[in-house]
Scaffold this active site. Structure first.
Site, PDB file in Angstrom:
ATOM      1  N   ARG A  53      -5.208   0.160  -2.397  1.00  0.00           N
ATOM      2  CA  ARG A  53      -4.775  -0.900  -1.472  1.00  0.00           C
ATOM      3  C   ARG A  53      -4.853  -2.242  -2.182  1.00  0.00           C
ATOM      4  O   ARG A  53      -5.601  -2.384  -3.159  1.00  0.00           O
ATOM      5  CB  ARG A  53      -5.737  -0.937  -0.262  1.00  0.00           C
ATOM      6  CG  ARG A  53      -5.949   0.405   0.393  1.00  0.00           C
ATOM      7  CD  ARG A  53      -7.337   0.496   1.061  1.00  0.00           C
ATOM      8  NE  ARG A  53      -7.604   1.846   1.561  1.00  0.00           N
ATOM      9  CZ  ARG A  53      -7.446   2.231   2.811  1.00  0.00           C
ATOM     10  NH1 ARG A  53      -7.094   1.375   3.727  1.00  0.00           N
ATOM     11  NH2 ARG A  53      -7.688   3.470   3.176  1.00  0.00           N
ATOM     12  N   ASP A  75      -6.206  -4.792   3.497  1.00  0.00           N
ATOM     13  CA  ASP A  75      -6.798  -3.483   3.188  1.00  0.00           C
ATOM     14  C   ASP A  75      -5.921  -2.348   3.727  1.00  0.00           C
ATOM     15  O   ASP A  75      -6.198  -1.185   3.444  1.00  0.00           O
ATOM     16  CB  ASP A  75      -8.218  -3.369   3.752  1.00  0.00           C
ATOM     17  CG  ASP A  75      -8.286  -3.668   5.231  1.00  0.00           C
ATOM     18  OD1 ASP A  75      -7.914  -4.783   5.624  1.00  0.00           O
ATOM     19  OD2 ASP A  75      -8.688  -2.786   6.012  1.00  0.00           O
ATOM     20  N   ASN A  76      -4.898  -2.667   4.479  1.00  0.00           N
ATOM     21  CA  ASN A  76      -3.978  -1.628   4.963  1.00  0.00           C
ATOM     22  C   ASN A  76      -2.638  -1.693   4.235  1.00  0.00           C
ATOM     23  O   ASN A  76      -1.653  -1.133   4.701  1.00  0.00           O
ATOM     24  CB  ASN A  76      -3.750  -1.771   6.469  1.00  0.00           C
ATOM     25  CG  ASN A  76      -5.000  -1.426   7.267  1.00  0.00           C
ATOM     26  OD1 ASN A  76      -5.855  -0.679   6.777  1.00  0.00           O
ATOM     27  ND2 ASN A  76      -5.118  -1.952   8.463  1.00  0.00           N
TER      28      ASN A  76
HETATM   29  P1  AMP Z   1      -8.881   0.463  10.155  1.00  0.00           P
HETATM   30  O1  AMP Z   1      -8.750  -0.399  11.353  1.00  0.00           O
HETATM   31  O2  AMP Z   1      -8.754   1.951  10.425  1.00  0.00           O
HETATM   32  O3  AMP Z   1      -7.980   0.024   9.038  1.00  0.00           O
HETATM   33  O4  AMP Z   1     -10.377   0.291   9.652  1.00  0.00           O
HETATM   34  C1  AMP Z   1     -10.952  -0.908   9.175  1.00  0.00           C
HETATM   35  C2  AMP Z   1     -12.261  -0.611   8.519  1.00  0.00           C
HETATM   36  O5  AMP Z   1     -13.168  -0.064   9.468  1.00  0.00           O
HETATM   37  C3  AMP Z   1     -12.181   0.396   7.377  1.00  0.00           C
HETATM   38  O6  AMP Z   1     -13.098   0.005   6.398  1.00  0.00           O
HETATM   39  C4  AMP Z   1     -12.556   1.692   8.052  1.00  0.00           C
HETATM   40  O7  AMP Z   1     -13.049   2.642   7.170  1.00  0.00           O
HETATM   41  C5  AMP Z   1     -13.618   1.226   9.055  1.00  0.00           C
HETATM   42  N1  AMP Z   1     -13.711   2.096  10.227  1.00  0.00           N
HETATM   43  C6  AMP Z   1     -12.801   2.227  11.213  1.00  0.00           C
HETATM   44  N2  AMP Z   1     -13.228   3.104  12.136  1.00  0.00           N
HETATM   45  C7  AMP Z   1     -14.441   3.534  11.731  1.00  0.00           C
HETATM   46  C8  AMP Z   1     -15.404   4.454  12.245  1.00  0.00           C
HETATM   47  N3  AMP Z   1     -15.209   5.111  13.387  1.00  0.00           N
HETATM   48  N4  AMP Z   1     -16.515   4.635  11.535  1.00  0.00           N
HETATM   49  C9  AMP Z   1     -16.745   3.985  10.386  1.00  0.00           C
HETATM   50  N5  AMP Z   1     -15.899   3.115   9.853  1.00  0.00           N
HETATM   51  C10 AMP Z   1     -14.750   2.887  10.505  1.00  0.00           C
HETATM   52 MG    MG Z   2      -7.552   0.564   7.354  1.00  0.00          MG
END
Ligand code: AMP
Ligand code: MG
Length: 488
Positions: free
Chosen positions: A183, A252-253
């Site tokens: 990323r 990060d996405n």
């Molecule tokens: P995302 O919104 O999926 O792009 O996630 C943003 C960040 O939060 C990333 O670092 C993910 O790994 C972390 N994250 C999202 N959901 C969870 C979860 N249920 N447990 C641990 N980390 C999470």
């Molecule tokens: Mg993410």
């Protein structure tokens, strides 16, 4: 075709600097079972689909068992979330299991999303719910069917493990397959933590793995950045043409290969609205549909800044200019295909902007409008407004536009060619939010037939599927106002 145990694995990520990840073992799910399997993704890996029926498949991808070639790794990255730098990110609920090497030498990452806690889980439980896994599974298949670069999904494993969200839900894993899981945020992490040697090592790795036509000289870093800008522009142009909103374009996405990555609260536009916000948590509309081109530029600038120890400012600016140029070219190309225009004419830009205004003003379904238009011959165009009755309450303005479009189409060399181009570029089927919602609700009751059907139709969204007409209809009113938030 191979089985899991005969796949060839490598673990090139493990050769990257230690600070880029931590070895973690997946945490098993309770009573796991196969929810769905995507044979098109299996084909990419040269994996026989029959493998999914073996109990070991579920054991391996629910964290109960492992494979000899795996070396599970939680990656560390950072990123700008809603414009703010967050140093505290990483794979919080996913692990890179290993990379499959095909007989043709292609490399595919296997990533297990929802595999339990890692050092980067912060307050999270490390899990993904069935609902969000189905959303990512269907969306990545839909994007592939539309010809838009994306990550893929091999399968979803459900379980009886309970997790707390707004209510109690069950946990699932998704096996994500992609050419790379790197990323923008990986580079940002190394830059902001002052790891400049490691940052150069990561850039060398990216060039070696993905841009091997560039030799690693100082100018090749600039060329790598330009390639990332190019791919990002191509991806964004495709999103804008098809009406896709990602919803969380945090750095990060953003994939360094321009893949549509990390599906969360995404949405495909129903009624055309350029200000469409699909993420219920996006209060300011930062990631609204019409903001995506400029947000991608913002994100590329953030990446460029993180690469300043490798690339001079002039070359970063060149990359960013290239993004804007490629976006404009590609978007214009995509939209011209939607209207079946092979020539260019001075009236084209005003014809487009008036069409967008018309669609917005009358709240017209974006997909069905273009699809309907794709079947009307040039002679029929001025008398065709009755075909749009379902889409427009009043067709006076539409009639005027159709007459102008007819005049423009008369300049084109071949009307059947125009219609053929339009039918190949205006999908009949898109993954409407309400369809995803219905597929989720049925799957939560153990019924996966709608997922089956959607996967078949979305793989070929430009074709007619006579037994699936219902999936191409206008969404019900309730289906246009579903609220989807960030991670789940
Ligand atoms: P995302 O919104 O999926 O792009 O996630 C943003 C960040 O939060 C990333 O670092 C993910 O790994 C972390 N994250 C999202 N959901 C969870 C979860 N249920 N447990 C641990 N980390 C999470
Ligand atoms: Mg993410």
């Amino acid at each position: 075709m191979k089985t899991l145990s005969t796949l060839t694995f490598t673990n090139s990520y493990c050769d990257l600097p230690d600070s880029l990840g931590t070895r973690v073992t997946p945490q098993p799910l309770d009573n796991p079972f196969l929810v769905h399997f995507n044979p098109l993704t299996a084909e990419k890996l040269e994996l026989a689909s029959i493998t999914a029926l073996e109990p070991t498949f579920v054991d391996i991808f629910s964290g109960k068992a492992t494979l000899a070639g795996f070396s599970p790794l939680a990656m560390k990255y950072c990123g700008h979330q809603f414009g703010q730098y967050n140093p505290d990110l990483g794979d919080g609920r996913g692990l890179l299991l290993g990379e499959v090497i095909t007989s043709a030498g292609a490399k595919w990452d296997l990533h297990l999303k929802g595999s339990g806690k890692t050092p980067y889980s912060r307050m999270g439980d490390g899990r993904a719910v069935l609902r969000s896994s189905i959303r990512e599974y269907l969306a990545s298949a839909a994007m592939e069917g539309l010809g838009i670069s994306t990550t893929h999904a091999l399968a979803i494993i459900g379980s009886e493990t309970q997790v707390v969200r707004e209510k109690i839900e069950t946990a699932a894993t998704l096996i994500r397959v992609a050419e790379s899981h790197l990323r923008f945020g990986h580079f940002e992490y190394l830059f902001y933590s002052g790891q400049h040697v490691e940052l150069q090592q990561l850039a060398d790795y990216v060039i070696e793995q993905h841009f091997s036509e560039l030799t690693t000289t100082s100018s090749s870093y600039a060329e790598m950045f330009k390639q990332i800008c190019h791919r990002t522009a191509t991806m964004i142009a495709a999103w804008q043409a098809v009406g896709f909103a990602h919803g969380v374009m945090n750095t990060d996405n953003m994939s360094i290969l321009g893949l549509t990555f990390d599906y969360g609260p995404f949405g495909f536009i129903d009624d055309y609205d350029p200000h469409y916000i699909c993420n219920h948590s996006d209060y300011s509309g930062r990631y609204a549909f019409d903001q995506q081109p400029s947000i991608a530029l913002w994100n590329l600038s953030a990446l460029g800044y993180a690469l300043t120890s490798l690339i001079n400012k002039t070359d970063i600016d060149h990359g960013l200019e290239h993004y804007q140029h490629q976006l404009q070219q590609q978007y214009s190309h995509n939209m011209r295909q939607k209207l079946g225009l092979t020539l260019t004419d001075d009236v084209d830009s005003i014809l487009f902007s008036d069409l967008f205004q018309l669609l917005q003003h009358h709240h017209v379904d974006y997909t069905l409008f273009f699809r309907t238009l794709s079947y009307i011959t040039v002679t029929d165009l001025p008398h065709s407004s009755s075909l749009f009755n379902e889409l427009f309450q009043c067709t006076t303005e539409l009639n005027k536009w159709l007459e102008r479009y007819q005049q423009r189409v008369l300049l084109e060399p071949n009307d059947s060619q125009r219609l053929a181009i339009m039918q190949q570029h205006n999908p009949k089927y898109i993954l409407r939010n309400y369809l995803t919602q219905q597929a989720i609700e049925r799957a939560q009751q153990g019924d996966y037939k709608l997922i089956d059907k959607l996967m078949t139709v979305l793989a070929r969204p430009f074709d007619e599927h006579e037994d699936a007409e219902i999936l191409a209809q206008l969404p019900p009113h309730w289906g246009k106002h579903l609220e989807i938030s960030c991670s789940s």
